[in-house]
Enzyme design. Structure first.
Site, PDB file in Angstrom:
ATOM      1  N   LYS A 158      46.370  88.674  71.532  1.00  0.00           N
ATOM      2  CA  LYS A 158      47.073  88.327  72.762  1.00  0.00           C
ATOM      3  C   LYS A 158      46.646  89.249  73.895  1.00  0.00           C
ATOM      4  O   LYS A 158      46.560  90.465  73.717  1.00  0.00           O
ATOM      5  CB  LYS A 158      48.602  88.459  72.580  1.00  0.00           C
ATOM      6  N   GLY A 164      51.844  82.027  79.414  1.00  0.00           N
ATOM      7  CA  GLY A 164      51.533  80.607  79.433  1.00  0.00           C
ATOM      8  C   GLY A 164      50.493  80.181  78.419  1.00  0.00           C
ATOM      9  O   GLY A 164      49.849  79.140  78.564  1.00  0.00           O
ATOM     10  N   GLY A 165      50.304  80.985  77.361  1.00  0.00           N
ATOM     11  CA  GLY A 165      49.345  80.624  76.326  1.00  0.00           C
ATOM     12  C   GLY A 165      47.918  81.030  76.626  1.00  0.00           C
ATOM     13  O   GLY A 165      47.031  80.855  75.790  1.00  0.00           O
ATOM     14  N   ARG A 297      63.334  87.334  85.256  1.00  0.00           N
ATOM     15  CA  ARG A 297      63.727  86.340  86.263  1.00  0.00           C
ATOM     16  C   ARG A 297      64.677  85.340  85.615  1.00  0.00           C
ATOM     17  O   ARG A 297      64.935  85.396  84.419  1.00  0.00           O
ATOM     18  CB  ARG A 297      62.493  85.594  86.782  1.00  0.00           C
TER      19      ARG A 297
END
Length: 626
Positions: A158, A164-165, A297
């Site tokens: 990662k 978002g992938g 958020r």
């Protein structure tokens, strides 16, 4: 309390914030780009300021323009919504430096959770469970390969700055590691200007569980329980629900307490979400739920939390940003019933979920039904632009039980009808009515695992055509019906009428049969929208070819999506060969060549260079060579 608020966003979240602000007596200022000049959020706000051209990079992502708009209108505070600049710590600091109130967490809290590796290290120190993996500074291929081998395959690479992938790869075997690492780092560099990665153990039966947290400037932090967001497509959430199916009280207490510790570790203020990945191979267990990341958020899926707790999270945001304490203590919060949200998008499922743009000449959403809440920034006449996320609405169902929420959501989705823009309503309906979903057999691979059960209809069913025929012919007096078809509908035989949907024509004998799952309405005098289990088709009377060839043979060339004709290569009367280019359509920033389906002659040409066309408009007709 804040008296005037600028919303630095658009669409449904801007409308959502405006609604709560109005209820609180707070004046609102909208901002808009060229594409959004007539948008619903612009007309809903008390004031609106134009901030630039349609591309987000020239409008919604330009912090200086937004701050200038706030000062110009006398707004005291800026609410970023989600997306765009909502998690941009530099923008948050600029708002504060300009003497304005930032409705969100402190910039340092955003930064603390912005990089996945640093955030994980902070969570480990706070006693929050994290997925086994490697977070080290040594980014050499040899070190990363050694760590991956030690973790055991499959392993997940990662990007530390990812989302978002993007910048994410699952590696199934050691021999694939170096190639997948190179690909992941290249994508991370292009997307985030940072190619550093971390490694995690791949979870074999993963569920996406997240906890809503809320902090204030008085040192208080509470949680508002969990959500399950496991139904995803390409790492993007599709269905979210609260609470999480199969979550027992002991596990809930542990994971929610961990989320509160995570928020306190970064001195968090405002609304935030702690995201966890759960190994659900033996059900939900606290020792198999691991911290993934924090979203600093308000989340897209916040309505399901609001529905089960009775809390207005936007109201809390505005109160906390004004310096007030959180309105409720932890012991005053409880779960009431079940809520499920479906994200309704303008996309063509049959074309691989390609975004669908254009003007919504018809837009029927199921607002007002019992237990149903619709959040949208779109209405009939609105344009779905290629510049932004193609969300039409969020459809949220609340019930006393999960089964009741599922039933209400499925019924609501059946009532969705939009045209000529396509939507994923049928796909969502198939998801929430799938027996495996009803049984809560959830993992993040659910959609991929049940792909064969979720394929869209490509042609209308017989009962849909029957309903459309009746809807269309009901407009005509009996004599006009006879002129249309050459027969009388009440005659004992030869009652066939020809209909067109897309490129196909159908012979239909209307009768009085009505399917409980079939709905229809007139989109135009000669066009009926007919839906079955939320899949919608436009059907028209085939005036010109009522007794002609089936359309697979008549060569009607239809626009596959709304767009602009940028080239026309033929004229009426031209002889063409199978596969020959007839014209080029520009849509979604791509060029689509439309070709002849067989050898023949161009007998009709309605398209002209520079013209705008709607989806399924007949652009030309090729008659086959005899």
């Amino acid at each position: 309390m804040i008296s005037k608020l600028l919303i630095a966003n658009r669409g449904e979240i801007a409308c959502r914030i405006i609604r709560t602000a109005r209820e609180m007596g707070v004046a609102t200022v909208a901002v808009y780009s060229d594409a959004d000049a007539k948008a619903l959020h612009v007309r809903s706000a008390d004031e609106a300021v134009h901030i630039g051209p349609s591309p987000a990079a020239e409008s919604y992502l330009v912090g200086e323009k937004i701050i200038a708009a706030a000062k110009q209108t006398g707004a005291e505070a800026i609410h970023p919504g989600y997306g765009f600049l909502s998690e941009n710590a530099d923008f948050a600091q600029s708002v504060i430096d300009a003497g304005l109130i930032w409705v969100g967490p402190k910039p340092e809290s955003i930064r603390a959770m912005g990089l996945k590796d640093a955030a994980k290290e902070r969570m480990i120190a706070a006693g929050v469970p994290v997925t086994p993996g490697y977070l080290g500074a040594d980014q050499s291929v040899d070190r990363l390969k050694k760590e991956a081998d030690a973790i055991g395959y499959p392993v997940l690479i990662k990007a530390v700055a990812g989302g978002g992938g993007k910048g994410m790869r699952k590696v199934d075997a050691a021999e694939n590691f170096e190639a997948d690492l190179e690909s992941c780092k290249r994508e991370a560099k292009a997307s985030f200007s940072n190619d550093e990665v971390l490694l995690e153990k791949w979870i074999t039966s993963p569920r996406h569980i997240e906890v809503q947290v809320f902090g204030d400037s008085h040192g208080n932090v509470v949680h508002l329980f969990e959500r399950d967001c496991s139904l995803q497509r390409r790492h993007q959430k599709v269905i979210e629900e609260a609470p999480a199916p199969g979550m027992d009280e002991a596990t809930r207490e542990e994971i929610c307490a961990a989320a509160v510790r995570a928020a306190k570790a970064v001195d968090y203020e405002g609304a935030g979400t702690i995201e966890f990945i759960a190994d659900a191979s033996e059900g939900l267990r606290a020792d198999r739920i691991f911290f993934m990341e924090m979203n600093t958020r308000l989340q897209v899926e916040h309505p399901v939390t609001e529905e089960i707790t009775g809390v207005d999270l936007v109201e809390w945001q505005l109160r906390v940003a004004s310096g007030e304490p959180i309105p409720l203590k932890q012991e005053e919060l409880s779960i009431d019933g079940w809520a499920i949200e479906a994200r309704l998008y303008a996309e063509d499922v049959a074309a691989g979920f390609l975004p669908s743009t254009g003007t919504l000449e018809q837009c029927h959403l199921p607002d007002g039904a019992e237990g149903i809440r619709v959040e949208t920034g779109i209405e009939r006449g609105s344009a779905v632009s290629p510049f932004y996320d193609p969300m039409i609405a969020k459809v949220v169902a609340h019930g006393s039980t999960r089964n009741e929420a599922i039933y209400r959501l499925g019924t609501a989705l059946e009532g969705v009808a939009v045209w000529p823009v396509k939507s994923n309503a049928g796909f969502l309906f198939d998801l929430v009515t799938h027996e495996a979903f009803a049984s809560a057999e959830l993992t993040t691979a659910f959609i991929a695992d049940h792909e064969n059960d979720l394929k869209p209809m490509t042609q209308p069913k017989a009962e849909m055509l029957n309903r459309a025929a009746s809807e269309l012919l009901d407009q005509y007096e009996d004599g006009d019906r006879q002129a249309l078809s050459g027969f009388r509908l009440n005659a004992p035989a030869n009652r066939t009428v020809r209909l067109r949907s897309g490129k196909e024509t159908y012979a239909v004998e209307p009768d009085d049969h009505r399917s409980d799952h079939t709905f229809s309405s007139l989109a135009a005098p000669d066009i009926a929208l007919v839906s079955y289990r939320a899949d919608t088709f436009a059907v028209s009377l085939d005036h010109e070819r009522g007794t002609g060839h089936a359309s697979a043979a008549d060569g009607a060339i239809l626009a596959p999506m709304p767009g602009k004709v940028i080239a026309v290569d033929v004229a009426e009367g031209d002889t063409v060969s199978a596969g020959q280019r007839l014209m080029v359509l520009e849509a979604m920033k791509m060029e689509h060549a439309l070709t002849a389906p067989f050898d023949g002659t161009v007998t009709e040409l309605s398209a002209s260079e520079g013209g705008q066309v709607q989806v399924e408009a007949v652009l030309c007709v090729v008659e086959p060579t005899e």
